[in-house]
Design an enzyme around this catalytic site. Structure first.
Site, short mmCIF file in Angstrom:
data_model
loop_
_atom_site.label_atom_id
_atom_site.label_comp_id
_atom_site.label_asym_id
_atom_site.label_seq_id
_atom_site.Cartn_x
_atom_site.Cartn_y
_atom_site.Cartn_z
CG ASP A 130 55.27 45.65 28.26
OD1 ASP A 130 56.44 45.01 27.65
OD2 ASP A 130 54.78 44.49 28.34
CB CYS A 160 21.62 39.33 40.20
SG CYS A 160 21.25 37.65 39.93
CB CYS A 187 24.58 35.07 41.00
SG CYS A 187 24.40 35.87 39.47
#
Lengths: 763, 50
Positions: A450, A50, A53
């Protein structure tokens, strides 16, 4: 580890980061010089989301010494930092303190955006030309005559030239390439149709004719370019997302010279005989022998073994393993190009069989379609030549046949479905490398998993936490929080952070465990033989089998911890869903038969093959392929890489080794394994829609071709027919978005909730 | 017919202006970070971020 504050280190560790922060030399190696003593470093920061940030990161980084500028790109979740000087400013510590785990991003090679910007420019030019020519054409259709019509035709012809040169060039080049190699692709009939339409219209214009197809040839290019650009954008997004994941191979290592000088060299320059210093938390760059130091190695990415291996002087180590607890000095015995990693890549290239032989649906269809269409046009020409003897009329009608059959709908039929499907998968956190992967996935009948790192998380989980005295557990957790060993992280993760005062001088003894002192008592957490050095009494549990990790107080064992490898979220449901879908599910592993049996029985997998070498997995897949099975391989380790290459189609989690991620067709970013059945489901639905779309295109031709052959096509009819068929095909592709969402609302919401968690989990 | 002589160039000129504008925006990197541009309007402050 010297550069970062302890607080930041702890947050990062609890968030699941297993590797140390990159050293200043490593940052330097991954930066590119942009002249004027400036360096640019690109970091991938997956948790940016956002405006707050952006601002926090840009201000914090901008305040650092020697940082010229820091710019966040929210779309790609990247930060590019320009800095000067020799030593990189502490980006990682700063971002870590702010709560944004970051990792280094390799400098772009520069070819990334060229194709995309060429495509977008081509779309813009074609769109401009198509719009203007269409306006002029509408005037002609509504009755412009004589000199006015000729003027309009001439203007259209002029506008069409840049469009053909610029936008059409993409198709002409691709068609020429295909023809030169004796192949046929969808671009051949497109290039032929467009250029013939232009040539004929120009001839008509010069001779004051009625019908010019400038609008058809340019709008055809415009539609097709939109499809091609969307396809490219989708693949580019997937590629960027996969590239943005942290790198799990060492970039370089500290080389100890004879005179005590330490040099940081890139992996490619390390030669056999050199002495390397490997700090705790670093990956081993090349194969070698340990000279001094004791540590635990995490081999899960290399061999598929989940329990860390304790190594000391004299032990042989393989490139790619992670040094967990103590610093070591090792001697390189092979250069990077002869190391385990390179050997896996060679095995993978040798194994790559089924994939290169695969021909895409669109290519197979066009190999049939183009000759039929061109033959039909030729026959029309000959037919009208015989019937009327007028070569101009015959030519006009034959070219009208080519224009009307120009595979506008067919050219969109496949890519548009794959774009919608890839977008749908992208939203669910599954990256698709290319469209052919979805076509191949739709055809599989066998799924091979795996074990370590794929069906399981490859990280141990504490299983007897409930039966341990909470006070003891809390002490153990506090000690464990200081270590990077997987067992320690499991204990710390189980207990959460309950900070106890009084723990003094916590120290780690590589290969043995942790030691701490509180109020005169010595606590040890680690191997049974080392921690319980006095009488073997106290709370010994019956769980001895898995390593035997204990907590001791002054040499008396007070708690025993038991671990198991945590099974990936929804693994059981995934296996069930795949079996319901008619797949035969098998498990291949490099781990022991006992460990495999436990996991297989928990998950309901009947067939499993333990103790396989990397080449053994490839042989297993090749044997299945010879029997006519189409195999999907899901794996993460370096040892799975050859198998990923050998399988018909392959998937890897985001936590996979770098080579594996690059080899796999699909990469899923979230923890849940349900991505596998989801991708299978969407690929199958996409396959069905592609066949429907091709059928629609063929039905369209069945109606349009007779009209064209009989000579009734005018530019107006061609424009309407072509646009209508394209819209129909696009509309049909959009249905995928609708019913894929409708059928799995539960997965969708769970995925959305899981997203935040998964981003933090990426190591 | 005479009106067309100047109307068509005018129409084409305006169209070309739009096209050039788009290509310029593309080249100057305005489409690099569409999400970021949408969020950045929420950042207030007197000085532009460095």
């Amino acid at each position: 580890m010297s550069c970062c504050a302890p607080g930041a280190e702890m947050t990062l560790d609890l968030a699941g980061a297993t590797s140390v922060l990159p050293s200043s030399q490593e940052i330097r190696l991954a930066s590119r010089s942009i002249g004027d003593n400036l360096c640019q470093t690109d970091l991938s920061v997956p948790t940016i989301h956002c405006a707050a940030c952006i601002q926090t990161i840009e201000t914090a980084l901008g305040r650092l010494d020697r940082v010229e500028s820091a710019r966040v790109n929210l779309s790609t979740k990247r930060v590019s930092i320009q800095w000067r000087g020799d030593e990189a400013p502490p980006f990682f510590a700063t971002l870590g303190r702010l709560g944004y785990p970051a990792h280094l991003f390799d400098p772009e090679t520069g070819n990334k955006d060229k194709t995309l910007s060429e495509l977008i420019r081509a779309v813009a030019v074609a769109g401009f030309a198509a719009g203007n020519i269409m306006l002029l054409s509408v005037s002609v259709w509504s009755g412009a005559e004589g000199a006015t019509r000729d003027l309009f035709h001439w203007v259209s012809a002029l506008i069409a030239i840049p469009a053909l040169a610029f936008a059409g060039g993409i198709y002409f080049r691709s068609a020429w390439n295909a023809l030169r190699h004796g192949r046929m692709n969808m671009d051949v009939p497109i290039a032929v149709g467009v250029s013939l339409a232009y040539a004929m219209s120009l001839y008509e214009t010069i001779n004051h004719g009625d019908h010019a197809y400038f609008d058809a040839s340019v709008s055809l290019l415009f539609f097709l370019l939109i499809g091609r650009t969307l396809d490219h954008v989708m693949r580019e997004r997937a590629r960027t997302a996969v590239n943005g994941l942290s790198r799990l191979a060492a970039r370089g290592a500290v080389v100890l010279r004879g005179d005590g000088v330490r040099d940081y060299l890139p992996v490619g320059e390390i030669e056999p005989g050199m002495e390397l210093h490997i700090a705790a938390g670093e990956r081993i760059p090349v194969d070698g022998t340990i000279l001094s130091g004791i540590s635990d190695l995490d081999c899960s990415l290399v061999s598929g073994e989940s329990t860390p291996r304790t190594v000391g002087a004299g032990a042989k180590v393989q490139a790619g393993t992670l040094n967990l607890t103590g610093p070591m000095t090792m001697q390189a015995t092979a250069a990077a190009k002869d190391s385990f990693l390179a050997e896996m890549v060679r095995l993978m290239e040798a194994a790559e069989g089924g994939r290169s032989q695969y021909r895409r649906i669109a290519d197979r269809v066009s190999a049939l379609y183009a000759p039929v269409v061109h033959l039909a046009a030729l026959l029309t020409f000959l037919g009208w030549m015989i019937a009327s003897g007028d070569w101009h009329l015959a030519m006009t009608i034959a070219i009208a046949v080519l224009i009307i059959t120009c595979p506008c709908a067919l050219g969109l039929a496949v890519p548009i479905v794959q774009v919608v499907a890839a977008r749908r998968l992208f939203e669910a956190g599954v990256m698709v490398k290319d469209g052919s992967a979805m076509e191949r996935l739709a055809a599989i009948d066998t799924v091979l998993f795996d074990k370590t790192g794929t069906l399981t998380l490859g990280q141990p989980r504490l299983i007897n936490g409930q039966s341990i005295d909470p006070a003891m557990l809390a002490i153990a957790a506090d000690m464990a929080a200081h270590s990077r060993h997987p067992f320690s992280k499991a204990i710390a993760g189980f207990a959460g952070s309950s900070s106890q005062p009084g723990l003094q001088s916590v120290s780690e003894h590589p290969g043995f465990g942790m030691e701490a002192v509180t109020e005169g008592n010595t606590w040890r957490l680690g191997r049974r033989g080392w921690a319980g050095w006095k009488a073997r009494t106290g709370g010994e549990g019956k769980y001895g089998g898995y390593g035997g990790t204990v907590l001791s107080k002054n040499g008396m064992i007070v708690a025993t911890f038991a671990f198991e490898d945590a099974v990936r979220a929804d693994a059981k449901a995934t296996v069930g869903q795949l079996q319901d879908a008619g797949m035969s599910v098998q498990m291949l592993s490099g781990d022991t038969a006992n460990a495999c049996r436990d996991v297989a029985s928990t998950l309901g997998i009947e067939d499993f093959v333990p103790a396989l070498l990397p080449s053994g997995k490839v042989e297993w897949i090749e044997a299945l392929s010879r029997e006519g099975h189409k195999v999907l391989m899901v794996g993460d380790g370096l040892n799975d890489t050859p198998a990923l290459g050998a399988a018909h189609v392959s998937m890897a989690p985001a936590t996979a080794a770098d080579v594996g991620r690059n080899a796999a067709d699909f990469v899923f970013l979230r923890e849940s394994l349900l991505a596998v059945p989801l991708a299978l489901d969407i690929s199958r639905k996409a396959g069905r829609l592609i066949r429907q779309n091709i059928a629609i295109a063929i039905v369209y031709n069945a109606f349009a071709v007779p009209i064209a052959i009989s000579g009734h096509v005018t530019p107006l009819i061609a424009a309407i027919a072509m646009s209508a068929s394209s819209l129909l095909v696009i509309g049909n592709a959009m249905r995928l978005q609708g019913f894929a969402k409708g059928s799995s609302p539960e997965h969708a919401s769970r995925d959305r909730r899981g997203r935040a968690g998964m981003l933090v989990q990426q190591p | 017919m005479t009106t067309l002589v100047y109307l068509i160039p005018v129409a084409l000129f305006l169209g070309a202006l739009g096209l050039t504008g788009f290509l310029w925006a593309l080249r100057s990197g305005q489409y690099e970070d569409l999400d970021g541009a949408a969020e950045r309007i929420l950042i207030d402050g007197d000085e532009p971020p460095k």
